[in-house]
Design an enzyme around this catalytic site. Structure first.
Site, PDB file in Angstrom:
ATOM      1  N   PHE A   1       0.835  -1.196   0.000  1.00  0.00           N
ATOM      2  CA  PHE A   1       0.000   0.000   0.000  1.00  0.00           C
ATOM      3  C   PHE A   1       0.864   1.237   0.000  1.00  0.00           C
ATOM      4  CE2 PHE A   1       0.789  -1.150   4.367  1.00  0.00           C
ATOM      5  CZ  PHE A   1       1.050   0.053   5.007  1.00  0.00           C
ATOM      6  N   CYS A   2       0.271   2.359  -0.432  1.00  0.00           N
ATOM      7  CA  CYS A   2       0.949   3.657  -0.410  1.00  0.00           C
ATOM      8  C   CYS A   2      -0.131   4.726  -0.303  1.00  0.00           C
ATOM      9  CB  CYS A   2       1.820   3.842  -1.649  1.00  0.00           C
ATOM     10  SG  CYS A   2       0.891   3.732  -3.198  1.00  0.00           S
ATOM     11  N   THR A   3       0.241   5.977  -0.445  1.00  0.00           N
ATOM     12  CA  THR A   3      -0.697   7.069  -0.189  1.00  0.00           C
ATOM     13  C   THR A   3      -1.884   7.057  -1.150  1.00  0.00           C
ATOM     14  OG1 THR A   3       1.144   8.421   0.604  1.00  0.00           O
ATOM     15  CG2 THR A   3      -0.923   9.555   0.136  1.00  0.00           C
TER      16      THR A   3
ATOM     17  N   CYS B   1       2.699   1.811  -5.012  1.00  0.00           N
ATOM     18  CA  CYS B   1       2.561   0.361  -4.888  1.00  0.00           C
ATOM     19  C   CYS B   1       2.156  -0.272  -6.215  1.00  0.00           C
ATOM     20  CB  CYS B   1       1.600  -0.021  -3.765  1.00  0.00           C
ATOM     21  SG  CYS B   1       0.029   0.816  -3.749  1.00  0.00           S
TER      22      CYS B   1
ATOM     23  N   ILE C   1      -4.076   4.546   0.544  1.00  0.00           N
ATOM     24  CA  ILE C   1      -4.569   4.858   1.890  1.00  0.00           C
ATOM     25  C   ILE C   1      -5.689   5.888   1.835  1.00  0.00           C
ATOM     26  CG2 ILE C   1      -3.902   5.742   4.166  1.00  0.00           C
ATOM     27  CD1 ILE C   1      -0.967   4.935   3.313  1.00  0.00           C
TER      28      ILE C   1
END
Length: 311
Positions: free
Chosen positions: A178-180, A185, A207
C-alpha cells in the site's frame, strides 16, 4: 471557502509528453488551480487544488486528451488552498523507482478494493509492506505492516533484494502493498512480479481511498496519513490531521515535537537538531523572519510552500 483537492495519476505511454507541459499549465492557470503535475513518457501524476469547478475543468481537459484518456482522481477537501503555485514539470519517471523499465501497463499486481482490504491483510500467509518513506510511516501505517525504512522510493529495489535473501529457498509468499494514493505500490507491484514474486496485491486507490471508504470503527489503520501539501496529514474521512511540518527538514511534527526544547519554528525540530551548519541555521532564521513579516502583512510567503511541495 472550501477547496477541492484532487490526487491523480495514470500510467500511459506519452512519447511526446513534453508537448503537453505548456497547454496543461495554461489550463490550470485559467482554472485558478494550484499544485504540481508531473509528466513523463510513462504517464501523469500529481495533486492539484482549487474550486470544484476549476478542478472539473482541469480533469476534463486531461481525460479528453487523446493520448491520456479517462483519469480517475481521489478527492479530499481543505478550508484553505494547500498550495501556493501551479507547476507542470517534466520528469524521467512520474514516480522514480530507478530500476530500469518497470511498466504497470505490461504487468501489475492484483487490485484490492478498500472494502476488501481488511480481509486480505488478516490472512496468515500475507506479507504486508508499506511502500512509503520512513517519515511517512512514522506518523501512521496499517497494523503489522513491514517498514522498508527507505528515505526515497529509489531505495525500494534494494529492500526487495534483502527481503528475497531472508526468505527460505524457493519460498514465494503472498505480498500485499500500500501507499498514499496507489501509484507507488502499483509500480512496486510490477517490479516485484518482475523479481519473481507470484502473488502480489495492492490497495486500489491507496490509503486515501481506504480512509474515505472504510468506517473508522472497522479500520486497521493506525495514526495519520502524510500528504504532500500544506495539510501535512489527513485521517479517517479525509479530515485534516494534527501534524505540522518543520520547514528546516520537512519532517511532519506533532504537538509534542513543538513542545520540545529543540523546536524553533522554521529553524529546527527534534528530528533535525544538530544536523545543520551555522550557515544553514542563519539562512533558516532569515527565512522565518521573512515569513513572519509576510504574515503580518497578510501575505503568503511562497518560498516556504514551495519547499513543502517538493517533499
Amino acid at each position: 471557502m472550501t477547496f477541492t483537492v484532487a490526487a491523480l495519476y495514470k500510467f500511459v505511454s506519452l512519447p511526446t509528453f513534453s508537448d503537453l507541459q505548456i497547454p496543461l499549465q495554461q489550463v490550470c492557470d485559467e482554472a485558478e488551480v494550484m499544485g504540481t503535475l508531473l509528466l513523463a513518457d510513462e504517464g501523469i501524476n500529481g495533486t492539484i487544488a482549487g474550486t470544484e469547478n476549476g478542478i472539473d475543468k482541469v480533469l476534463s481537459w486531461i481525460s479528453a486528451h487523446p493520448l491520456i484518456g479517462e483519469v480517475e482522481a481521489k478527492f479530499s477537501y481543505a478550508d484553505e488552498q494547500p498550495f501556493l503555485r501551479m507547476k507542470v514539470r517534466l520528469k524521467k519517471e512520474i514516480v522514480a523507482l530507478g530500476a530500469g523499465r518497470v511498466d504497470p501497463n505490461e504487468q501489475v499486481g492484483t487490485y484490492i478494493e478498500p472494502e476488501d482490504w481488511n480481509d486480505l491483510i488478516a490472512q496468515d500467509d500475507i506479507i504486508l509492506i508499506d511502500t512509503r518513506n520512513d517519515y511517512e510511516v512514522a506518523i501512521g501505517t496499517f497494523e503489522n505492516a513491514l517498514d522498508p525504512k527507505t528515505t526515497t522510493f529509489r531505495e525500494f529495489p534494494a529492500y526487495v533484494e534483502k527481503l528475497k535473501h531472508k526468505l527460505p529457498d524457493g519460498q514465494k509468499p503472498k505480498v500485499a502493498m500500500f501507499c498514499t494514493g496507489g501509484i507507488r505500490c502499483e509500480k512496486a507491484s510490477s517490479y516485484m512480479l518482475r523479481e519473481g514474486f507470484d502473488e502480489v496485491y495492492h490497495l486500489k486507490g491507496g490509503i486515501l481511498k481506504y480512509l474515505e471508504k472504510v468506517p473508522e470503527a472497522e479500520t486497521k489503520w493506525q495514526g495519520d496519513c502524510f500528504v504532500f501539501d500544506n495539510r501535512v496529514s489527513v485521517r479517517h474521512g479525509l479530515e485534516v490531521g494534527d501534524y505540522d511540518m518543520c520547514h528546516a527538514c520537512r519532517m511532519p511534527i506533532s504537538a509534542e515535537d513543538k513542545n520540545s526544547e529543540h523546536y524553533r519554528p522554521g529553524v529546527s525540530c527534534p528530528h533535525c537538531i544538530g544536523t545543520r551548519s551555522n550557515e544553514d541555521i542563519a539562512r533558516f532564521e532569515e527565512r522565518q523572519k521573512q515569513i513572519e513579516l509576510a504574515r503580518q502583512r497578510g501575505e503568503a510567503h511562497i518560498g516556504a510552500a514551495a519547499r513543502r511541495e517538493k517533499a
